[in-house]
Design a protein around this motif. Structure first.
Motif, mmCIF file in Angstrom:
data_model
loop_
_atom_site.group_PDB
_atom_site.id
_atom_site.type_symbol
_atom_site.label_atom_id
_atom_site.label_comp_id
_atom_site.label_asym_id
_atom_site.label_seq_id
_atom_site.Cartn_x
_atom_site.Cartn_y
_atom_site.Cartn_z
ATOM 1 N N TYR A 173 58.163 53.286 50.591
ATOM 2 C CA TYR A 173 57.404 52.956 49.391
ATOM 3 C C TYR A 173 58.205 53.539 48.225
ATOM 4 N N LEU A 174 58.770 52.656 47.389
ATOM 5 C CA LEU A 174 59.711 53.078 46.361
ATOM 6 C C LEU A 174 59.126 52.912 44.961
ATOM 7 N N SER A 175 59.334 53.930 44.126
ATOM 8 C CA SER A 175 59.017 53.802 42.707
ATOM 9 C C SER A 175 60.288 53.320 42.025
ATOM 10 N N ASP A 176 60.288 53.302 40.710
ATOM 11 C CA ASP A 176 61.483 52.855 39.983
ATOM 12 C C ASP A 176 62.681 53.756 40.231
ATOM 13 N N THR A 177 62.425 55.027 40.518
ATOM 14 C CA THR A 177 63.536 55.969 40.599
ATOM 15 C C THR A 177 63.744 56.604 41.964
ATOM 16 N N ASP A 178 62.715 56.571 42.830
ATOM 17 C CA ASP A 178 62.841 57.370 44.044
ATOM 18 C C ASP A 178 61.919 56.855 45.142
ATOM 19 N N SER A 179 62.187 57.303 46.376
ATOM 20 C CA SER A 179 61.293 57.034 47.489
ATOM 21 C C SER A 179 60.088 57.963 47.367
ATOM 22 N N VAL A 180 58.895 57.387 47.357
ATOM 23 C CA VAL A 180 57.675 58.156 47.192
ATOM 24 C C VAL A 180 57.118 58.564 48.545
ATOM 25 N N LEU A 181 57.263 57.672 49.531
ATOM 26 C CA LEU A 181 56.702 57.923 50.850
ATOM 27 C C LEU A 181 57.467 57.080 51.859
ATOM 28 N N SER A 182 57.654 57.609 53.065
ATOM 29 C CA SER A 182 58.235 56.811 54.144
ATOM 30 C C SER A 182 57.298 56.891 55.340
ATOM 31 N N LEU A 183 57.275 55.818 56.116
ATOM 32 C CA LEU A 183 56.415 55.728 57.289
ATOM 33 C C LEU A 183 57.235 55.135 58.421
ATOM 34 N N SER A 184 57.379 55.911 59.501
ATOM 35 C CA SER A 184 58.113 55.461 60.679
ATOM 36 C C SER A 184 57.103 55.128 61.771
ATOM 37 N N GLU A 185 57.318 54.000 62.455
ATOM 38 C CA GLU A 185 56.413 53.552 63.513
ATOM 39 C C GLU A 185 57.228 53.174 64.740
ATOM 40 N N SER A 186 56.876 53.747 65.889
ATOM 41 C CA SER A 186 57.565 53.426 67.138
ATOM 42 C C SER A 186 56.589 53.579 68.298
ATOM 43 N N TYR A 187 56.949 53.010 69.440
ATOM 44 C CA TYR A 187 56.096 53.167 70.624
ATOM 45 C C TYR A 187 56.081 54.631 71.049
ATOM 46 N N TYR A 188 54.929 55.098 71.448
ATOM 47 C CA TYR A 188 54.789 56.463 71.952
ATOM 48 C C TYR A 188 54.950 56.424 73.464
ATOM 49 N N HIS A 189 55.923 57.175 73.977
ATOM 50 C CA HIS A 189 56.218 57.213 75.409
ATOM 51 C C HIS A 189 55.951 58.593 75.994
ATOM 52 N N GLY A 190 55.048 59.342 75.400
ATOM 53 C CA GLY A 190 54.722 60.662 75.911
ATOM 54 C C GLY A 190 55.672 61.751 75.472
ATOM 55 N N GLN A 191 56.602 61.434 74.576
ATOM 56 C CA GLN A 191 57.552 62.443 74.117
ATOM 57 C C GLN A 191 56.825 63.522 73.311
ATOM 58 N N GLU A 192 57.406 64.716 73.337
ATOM 59 C CA GLU A 192 56.818 65.836 72.613
ATOM 60 C C GLU A 192 57.001 65.623 71.113
ATOM 61 N N ILE A 193 55.976 65.951 70.364
ATOM 62 C CA ILE A 193 56.029 65.816 68.912
ATOM 63 C C ILE A 193 56.494 67.139 68.332
ATOM 64 N N ASN A 194 57.470 67.075 67.427
ATOM 65 C CA ASN A 194 58.024 68.289 66.817
ATOM 66 C C ASN A 194 56.957 69.013 66.004
ATOM 67 N N ARG A 195 56.903 70.311 66.189
ATOM 68 C CA ARG A 195 55.982 71.166 65.434
ATOM 69 C C ARG A 195 56.750 72.355 64.909
ATOM 70 N N SER A 196 56.256 72.904 63.824
ATOM 71 C CA SER A 196 56.825 74.144 63.291
ATOM 72 C C SER A 196 55.737 75.206 63.297
ATOM 73 N N ASP A 197 56.094 76.408 62.876
ATOM 74 C CA ASP A 197 55.108 77.494 62.807
ATOM 75 C C ASP A 197 53.973 77.170 61.854
ATOM 76 N N SER A 198 54.249 76.318 60.878
ATOM 77 C CA SER A 198 53.244 76.013 59.865
ATOM 78 C C SER A 198 52.513 74.687 60.117
ATOM 79 N N THR A 199 52.731 74.068 61.278
ATOM 80 C CA THR A 199 52.067 72.803 61.585
ATOM 81 C C THR A 199 50.569 73.026 61.775
ATOM 82 N N GLU A 200 49.808 72.157 61.149
ATOM 83 C CA GLU A 200 48.351 72.251 61.194
ATOM 84 C C GLU A 200 47.777 71.021 61.895
#
Length: 144
Positions: free
Chosen positions: A66-93
């Protein structure tokens, strides 16, 4: 004269004792995977405003910008979920809304963050440096 002779001997000994290295090019085999097949249409979030929407198919996923005149405002990636582990950090909520589990990880050095969730066996990863957690979750609920 002694300095020149010493320098010449050092150079000669350096060339004599240096082992030559024979390197072969790295052979990389690309393996085809079922992960590269996308059998669904991209889904889009309803985001108010005047944005240019660019959809790319990359390595078995859709990436929507999703692009504004000057920059990318938001990106959305979509793929099939095959049970792979989702990356988390210490601050993931973990946020649960309408029965969907969302994982939000704020960026460390600037506003925004990454929101990840799974729905109908599709893994969604939303990223923005402009929108906060609540706004991103609201936009995630509009993905259709």
């Amino acid at each position: 004269m002694k300095k020149k002779l010493l320098l010449a001997l050092c150079l000669i000994s350096m060339f004599v004792y240096v082992n030559s290295v024979n390197a072969e090019p790295l052979k990389v085999e690309e393996k085809r995977s079922d992960n590269k097949t996308v059998n669904f249409n991209p889904l889009y979030a309803s985001i108010p405003g005047n944005f240019e929407i660019v959809t790319k198919k990359v390595d078995g996923s859709f990436v929507i910008f999703y692009l504004s005149d000057t920059d990318s405002v938001l990106s959305l990636s979509e793929s099939y979920y095959h049970g792979q582990e989702i990356n988390r950090s210490d601050s993931t909520e973990l946020i649960i809304k309408n029965g969907v589990k969302y994982l939000y990880s704020p960026f460390r050095n600037h506003p925004g963050g990454m929101l990840t969730w799974i729905k109908n066996n599709i893994l969604f990863e939303m990223s923005s440096v402009q929108f906060d957690e609540n706004t991103m979750i609201h936009y995630a609920t509009t993905v259709k």
